[in-house]
Design a protein around this motif. Structure first.
Motif, PDB file in Angstrom:
ATOM      1  N   UNK A 185      16.273 -21.598  15.056  1.00 41.17           N
ATOM      2  CA  UNK A 185      16.086 -20.211  15.600  1.00 41.17           C
ATOM      3  C   UNK A 185      14.726 -19.837  15.174  1.00 41.17           C
ATOM      4  N   UNK A 186      14.077 -20.237  14.044  1.00 38.24           N
ATOM      5  CA  UNK A 186      12.614 -19.951  13.570  1.00 38.24           C
ATOM      6  C   UNK A 186      11.488 -20.667  14.478  1.00 38.24           C
ATOM      7  N   UNK A 187      11.948 -21.572  15.523  1.00 33.66           N
ATOM      8  CA  UNK A 187      11.022 -22.131  16.140  1.00 33.66           C
ATOM      9  C   UNK A 187       9.774 -23.012  15.323  1.00 33.66           C
ATOM     10  N   UNK A 240      14.388 -13.797  20.439  1.00 37.93           N
ATOM     11  CA  UNK A 240      14.606 -14.962  19.507  1.00 37.93           C
ATOM     12  C   UNK A 240      16.299 -14.708  19.329  1.00 37.93           C
ATOM     13  N   UNK A 241      16.713 -13.654  19.445  1.00 38.23           N
ATOM     14  CA  UNK A 241      18.219 -13.189  19.578  1.00 38.23           C
ATOM     15  C   UNK A 241      18.792 -13.879  20.674  1.00 38.23           C
ATOM     16  N   UNK A 242      17.929 -13.903  21.757  1.00 37.94           N
ATOM     17  CA  UNK A 242      18.421 -14.546  23.082  1.00 37.94           C
ATOM     18  C   UNK A 242      18.531 -16.048  22.832  1.00 37.94           C
ATOM     19  N   UNK A 254      16.093 -12.826   9.598  1.00 44.47           N
ATOM     20  CA  UNK A 254      15.994 -11.683   8.788  1.00 44.47           C
ATOM     21  C   UNK A 254      15.149 -11.630   7.862  1.00 44.47           C
ATOM     22  N   UNK A 255      14.992 -12.727   6.902  1.00 39.45           N
ATOM     23  CA  UNK A 255      14.096 -12.954   5.947  1.00 39.45           C
ATOM     24  C   UNK A 255      12.484 -12.638   6.631  1.00 39.45           C
ATOM     25  N   UNK A 256      12.312 -13.309   7.410  1.00 34.68           N
ATOM     26  CA  UNK A 256      10.897 -13.196   8.102  1.00 34.68           C
ATOM     27  C   UNK A 256      10.630 -11.934   8.986  1.00 34.68           C
ATOM     28  N   UNK A 257      11.667 -10.716   9.060  1.00 34.40           N
ATOM     29  CA  UNK A 257      11.693  -9.941   9.893  1.00 34.40           C
ATOM     30  C   UNK A 257      11.259 -10.255  11.405  1.00 34.40           C
TER      31      UNK A 257
END
Length: 255
Positions: free
Chosen positions: A151-153, A112-114, A103-106
């Motif tokens: 999640x941010x890879x 990424x949700x998957x 969210x912070x990085x938009x």
């Protein structure tokens, strides 16, 4: 194979009105792709300071930190950072906490949700997605914090004593879980820890720092004669005690 991370001759001092305190002194090492490093040293020697320099939160007064050949910068998106506390927000569900960095990085993209859905299912948090952090055990909270970070890879994961607040049994289980997750995700990492056994059980190499100002006293490569190595099974390896005694002896010089 080229190093993923190159730390070259890094030195840093803290400056206050009362004077200068040297924290790091001429530290150099490499991290290879897929490698897990652990950093141990006397209490207060500068282990966390070193992580802050690596991720760009602090700028070295001398030397350089390069990732894939380019300098790191403050808030470098190529790195993920797990701290001693999970810092989950009580007013958000576990699912919403996991989404926070995106969210912070938009970056709430379908891909990424998957990826998050897959990790929640794979690592046993899917049925707790609507729970609040206070409803989870310390180990489950740390899993959620790890998923939030992954999640941010990030290309590299930095771990600053992420298990220190857990009781001993939970600490063993969570370090084993996270070690397996990082191996499965093929994620290189640097772990700062006071626990010699934890360092040996998780790492490919252990960097031993001197007392402050920290410099590299020795780098020990860990080769345990055990099949399908995991952090928990590593503790039963025949050579485990020998590595423990070697690192203990080195650290005792700076007690």
């Amino acid at each position: 194979m080229k190093p993923l991370l190159e730390v070259r001759d890094v030195s840093l001092s803290y400056h206050t009105p009362s004077g200068e305190t040297a924290a790091l002194s001429h530290i150099s090492f490499d991290l290879m792709p897929g490698e897990f490093l652990a950093v141990v040293g006397p209490s207060g020697c500068g282990k966390s300071t070193l992580l802050n320099v690596i991720c760009g939160l602090l700028a070295p007064e001398q030397g350089s930190v390069l990732m894939n050949g380019t300098s790191v910068s403050r808030g470098d998106p190529r790195m993920g950072y797990m701290l001693q506390k999970d810092h989950l927000l009580e007013w958000r569900t576990i699912y919403k906490n996991v989404l926070l960095g995106l969210e912070v990085r938009r970056e709430l993209t379908p891909e990424k949700l998957s990826y998050i859905e897959k990790m929640l299912h794979t690592y046993g948090l899917d049925k707790f997605r609507s729970a609040r952090p206070s409803q989870l055990s310390g180990g489950m909270r740390q899993r959620a914090a790890l998923i939030r970070t992954l999640a941010l890879k990030p290309e590299l994961l930095l771990l600053d004593e992420p298990f220190s607040a857990l009781d001993y049994q939970t600490r063993l289980n969570v370090s084993d879980d996270i070690g397996k997750i990082l191996k499965k995700e093929n994620k290189p990492a640097i772990l700062v820890t006071h626990d010699i056994s934890e360092a040996i059980s998780m790492a490919d190499r252990v960097i031993i720092l001197t007392k402050r100002p920290a410099s590299v006293a020795k780098i020990v490569s860990i080769h345990l004669d055990i099949e399908n190595r995991t952090p928990l099974s590593s503790r039963n390896a025949p050579d485990f005690k020998s590595y423990f005694n070697l690192i203990w002896k080195e650290l005792n010089q700076y007690a």
